[in-house]
Design a protein around this motif. Structure first.
Motif, short mmCIF file in Angstrom:
data_model
loop_
_atom_site.label_atom_id
_atom_site.label_comp_id
_atom_site.label_asym_id
_atom_site.label_seq_id
_atom_site.Cartn_x
_atom_site.Cartn_y
_atom_site.Cartn_z
N SER A 299 0.83 -1.20 0.00
CA SER A 299 0.00 0.00 0.00
C SER A 299 0.87 1.25 0.00
O SER A 299 0.40 2.35 -0.23
N HIS A 300 2.17 1.08 0.26
CA HIS A 300 3.05 2.25 0.30
C HIS A 300 4.45 1.80 -0.07
O HIS A 300 4.74 0.60 -0.08
N ALA A 301 5.31 2.74 -0.39
CA ALA A 301 6.71 2.43 -0.62
C ALA A 301 7.41 2.43 0.73
O ALA A 301 7.26 3.38 1.49
N HIS A 302 8.14 1.36 1.05
CA HIS A 302 8.87 1.35 2.31
C HIS A 302 9.92 2.45 2.29
O HIS A 302 10.58 2.69 1.28
N GLY A 303 10.06 3.09 3.40
CA GLY A 303 11.06 4.15 3.53
C GLY A 303 11.22 4.46 4.99
O GLY A 303 10.54 3.86 5.84
N ALA A 305 10.19 6.71 6.79
CA ALA A 305 9.05 7.27 7.51
C ALA A 305 7.84 6.34 7.48
O ALA A 305 6.79 6.67 7.99
N CYS A 306 7.97 5.13 6.87
CA CYS A 306 6.78 4.31 6.66
C CYS A 306 6.32 3.61 7.93
O CYS A 306 5.20 3.11 7.99
N GLY A 307 7.16 3.58 8.92
CA GLY A 307 6.72 3.01 10.20
C GLY A 307 7.14 1.57 10.40
O GLY A 307 7.06 1.05 11.50
N HIS A 308 7.58 0.88 9.36
CA HIS A 308 8.05 -0.48 9.54
C HIS A 308 9.47 -0.46 10.10
O HIS A 308 10.21 0.49 9.88
N THR A 309 9.81 -1.55 10.78
CA THR A 309 11.14 -1.61 11.37
C THR A 309 12.18 -1.75 10.29
O THR A 309 12.09 -2.60 9.41
ZN LIG Z 1 6.67 0.03 5.12
#
Ligand SMILES: [Zn+2]
Ligand SMILES: [Zn+2]
Ligand SMILES: [Zn+2]
Ligand SMILES: [Zn+2]
Length: 336
Positions: A299-303, A305-309
């Motif tokens: 749903s989004h590009a990981h980066g 600021a995306c919130g994933h570790t």
């Molecule tokens: Zn992400």
């Protein structure tokens, strides 16, 4: 004025030291699990525990620990059920805790000032036995937070992934909740119930600006928490301010100072290696260099600021979510 020549100041500084170590140790896992406000919620519930102690004439610290632990388990059960009405249920619990505490304190014939010393802390009045209780509980919390850090980190980072890896997710989640409850009640006498959540979260947020791996975040947060609480007690003694509020404001000042450094560090790191070359993936942490493109939808590009570790992995960064470790590669993600 030599602070250490006053016994009450020595006790205050020791209490602050232990609280400052324990609160961010638990807070690191709460922040990781996106439950930064959990400490605040438990603090609200613990008000009823304090009031029950005042009413029955037993130690408010003991009744607060009991009520806070029960509250933390209930929060965890509500959270785990995953219902959409969960946050309303939590709100009812938290406001009920505050209101019940104020009501029971009144029935017990105690003044608002007595309750205030628990809400906002009253570190300069702590007794030698308070210091000992704080020391023992803080030592237990820190020992678990550091000793079980691989398991607790795995569970906090990605529950599904931890389940697949065979960890008993429920037990570890409950353990973190109970540790949070114990820490809140330990911090009651230093920063106070209403400010304890800040000491659990702010040093962690500051530490995250400056560190990249989980373990360094944990240890730096504990160091920062200790500095803020010992510094806060010292400053408040000289300027005659409320110690609890001074500790929290000092911790916040640390975050404000660290934030621009964090922005700079992240930018520098991005410029160092802007592209991932295919085929020059180093083998790392037991994971092979295979190139497996994942057709999965994002749903989004990981980066950053995306919130994933984000896990540094050789010359690039992987993002952990839903049991995957994904690395950006051109227009798609590789499974790492
Ligand atoms: Zn992400
Ligand atoms: Zn990778
Ligand atoms: Zn992904
Ligand atoms: Zn690829």
């Amino acid at each position: 004025m030599n602070l250490l020549s006053y016994d009450f100041m020595v006790r205050a500084l020791l209490g602050a030291l232990f609280t400052g170590l324990a609160a961010p140790a638990v807070g690191t896992y709460l922040v990781q699990r996106r439950l930064a406000l959990m400490g605040d919620g438990i603090g609200h519930i613990a008000v009823t525990g304090v009031a029950l102690g005042l009413l029955t004439g037993t130690s408010p610290t003991i009744t607060a620990v009991v009520v806070a632990v029960i509250g933390a388990v209930v929060i965890e059960v509500i959270r785990e059920s995953g219902r959409t009405s969960g946050d309303v249920a939590l709100a009812l619990l938290f406001y009920g805790g505050i209101a019940g505490g104020v009501l029971i304190t009144g029935i017990a014939g105690q003044s608002a000032a007595t309750l205030n010393s628990y809400l906002f802390g009253s570190i300069t009045t702590i007794s030698a036995s308070d210091v000992w209780v704080t020391l023992v509980l803080a030592a237990v919390v820190v020992a678990i937070a550091v000793g079980l850090s691989p398991q607790l980190f795995a569970v906090s980072q990605d529950e599904e992934f931890a389940k697949v890896a065979g960890l008993n997710v429920r037990v570890y989640n409950l353990l973190v909740s109970v540790m949070a409850a114990v820490t809140v009640t330990v911090a009651m006498r230093t920063v106070g119930l209403l400010l304890v959540s800040a000491l659990m979260v702010v040093p962690v947020a500051t530490s995250q600006q400056l560190t990249r791996t989980f373990r360094t975040t944990l240890f730096a947060a504990m160091g920062l928490g200790m500095l803020a609480s010992v510094g806060g007690v010292t400053v408040s003694a000289y300027v005659d301010a409320a110690p609890g509020a001074t500790i929290v404001l000092l911790a916040l000042a640390g975050f404000v100072a660290a934030y621009p450094v964090g922005v700079w560090l992240r930018r520098r790191q991005r410029l160092a290696r802007p592209f991932v070359e295919p085929g020059d993936e180093p083998s790392f942490g037991g994971l092979g260099p295979e190139h497996t493109a994942v057709p999965e939808d994002h749903s989004h590009a990981h980066g950053e600021a995306c919130g994933h570790t984000a896990v540094p992995h050789g010359d690039h960064v992987d993002y952990v979510h839903d049991g995957h470790r994904h690395a950006v590669h051109g227009g798609h993600y590789d499974e790492h």
